[in-house]
Design an enzyme around this catalytic site. Sequence first.
Site, PDB file in Angstrom:
ATOM      1  N   SER A 100      63.144 154.559  30.010  1.00 16.40           N
ATOM      2  CA  SER A 100      63.729 153.533  29.572  1.00 16.40           C
ATOM      3  C   SER A 100      64.721 152.970  30.688  1.00 16.40           C
ATOM      4  O   SER A 100      64.129 152.263  31.379  1.00 16.40           O
ATOM      5  CB  SER A 100      64.910 154.331  28.576  1.00 16.40           C
ATOM      6  OG  SER A 100      65.413 153.100  27.729  1.00 16.40           O
ATOM      7  N   ASP A 241      65.767 146.095  28.747  1.00 12.13           N
ATOM      8  CA  ASP A 241      65.809 147.548  29.530  1.00 12.13           C
ATOM      9  C   ASP A 241      64.280 147.639  30.168  1.00 12.13           C
ATOM     10  O   ASP A 241      63.157 147.131  29.791  1.00 12.13           O
ATOM     11  CB  ASP A 241      66.412 148.616  29.059  1.00 12.13           C
ATOM     12  CG  ASP A 241      65.793 149.217  27.762  1.00 12.13           C
ATOM     13  OD1 ASP A 241      64.831 148.225  27.177  1.00 12.13           O
ATOM     14  OD2 ASP A 241      65.991 150.360  27.550  1.00 12.13           O
ATOM     15  N   ASP A 243      61.935 149.745  29.242  1.00 10.86           N
ATOM     16  CA  ASP A 243      60.804 149.997  28.390  1.00 10.86           C
ATOM     17  C   ASP A 243      61.053 149.011  27.040  1.00 10.86           C
ATOM     18  O   ASP A 243      60.032 149.009  26.616  1.00 10.86           O
ATOM     19  CB  ASP A 243      60.648 151.149  27.836  1.00 10.86           C
ATOM     20  CG  ASP A 243      61.924 151.593  26.759  1.00 10.86           C
ATOM     21  OD1 ASP A 243      62.947 151.183  27.020  1.00 10.86           O
ATOM     22  OD2 ASP A 243      61.638 152.681  26.291  1.00 10.86           O
ATOM     23  N   ASP A 245      62.879 148.317  24.659  1.00 10.72           N
ATOM     24  CA  ASP A 245      63.271 148.623  23.305  1.00 10.72           C
ATOM     25  C   ASP A 245      64.898 148.362  23.132  1.00 10.72           C
ATOM     26  O   ASP A 245      65.344 148.336  21.880  1.00 10.72           O
ATOM     27  CB  ASP A 245      63.213 150.206  22.956  1.00 10.72           C
ATOM     28  CG  ASP A 245      63.893 151.295  23.756  1.00 10.72           C
ATOM     29  OD1 ASP A 245      64.608 150.831  24.616  1.00 10.72           O
ATOM     30  OD2 ASP A 245      63.818 152.360  23.575  1.00 10.72           O
TER      31      ASP A 245
END
Length: 449
Positions: A100, A241, A243, A245
């Site tokens: 993340s 960010d 990833d 999400d």
Amino acid sequence: MGKIFGTDGARGVANLEITPKLAFDLGKAAAEVLKTSEKMPIFVVGKDTRISGDMLEAALTAGILSEGGNVIKAGVIPTPAVAYLVRHFKADAGVVISASHNTFEYNGIKLFNGEGFKLDDSIEEKIEKLVESGFEDKEIPVGENLGRCFDAEQNAKDLYVKFLLSKIDINLKGMRVVLDCANGAAYQVAPRVYEALGADVTVIGAEPDGSNINHDCGSTKPQQLENKVLEVGADIGLAFDGDADRLIVVDDRGREVNGDKTICICAKMLKDEGSLVDNRVTATVMSNLGFHKYLEKIGCKVDATKVGDRYVIESMLKTGSVLGGEQSGHIIFLNHTTTGDGTMSSLQVMKALYKDGRKMSKMADEIELFPQVLVNAKIKNEHKKDYMLDREVREMIQAIEDKMAGNGRVLIRPSGTEPLVRVMLEGKDVAVITRYAEDLAKLLEKKFQ
């Protein structure tokens, strides 16, 4: 071994804590736990741009195949894309290899079920126990019982872009947008979406090299985006960010608009169009008091959950809420998807901006957030849940809240990993709430250290 999964999958330094062996074992265990007497499970596997992603993807895939499961490789793609593709391909699970917003040396493994939601704790526990057992007495598949691997990288991106475009019905021609893709998983799909919608797009953070993911860019460090918005005279900046999400917005004046304000803006849009079910919004206990006051003013009610998007989603599924999220930019539009999706959230923000007709700065300024101060109090682990039983602590909290007279609040939250509690105060005067927070932290340390 200790607990493998946290609130958002397994995470640690790649090749040291998140090793190829652990990835192999998790893949093997997940395939074993999810298989049925009728069929072997199908997994969709995606990753972000970290240099360790290839290593862990190979090991995880080998583990799944060794147990007879099949793998659809989606390549570098946002976490929410995997949640969507699981449903599209009618797979049994999705796996994302990502840490993340963390720096590149970290990586992680998180799993989704066949409906695109994060895997239940009970299933994660079964997977953990199987890994810890070392697969004792488990029959080893051979021959035709081994799994197969299918490469769907380009198709996966095309499908996800098409899905996102199906969720917005406006043309962004004339809108100047800056995207910060954090050198991460959104670096290909997010620009494609905005270009398809006709926006004038400037992209930064879209040159991943394996080690620059989240480095001085993205939703946790939007300063480059703020500067670029002002430089090109953009209407809005959108930061994801690693990833993809999460979403953090930057307004036309180069100012950050955090998740609380973004949720408020989207809540008003959904309420005005009659699609905010029961006028209900879901957030965590960390959401700002100003967030609550604004939503109350426009006729919405708020359900508060523990910190973590998994708890937000659990509550939404129970109540029927279609909008929820966190200050950090995890925002869930449950009428569109099953998890936080930075690109999806950005499209909803663009829709709100388009329908309102004013500048983003004007919309954001309508929501007055209170200053927040956070102080850590070091206490013994065994007392992390006992502090509210102490009369002196309760009386100090009550006295502080009485002094703030509805224009502030106290929140104490135990750390999940360290011997401390986090003392958070909100109020209109930073100097005053800082003193209150420090006094309360000192009392907690005196009593429970």
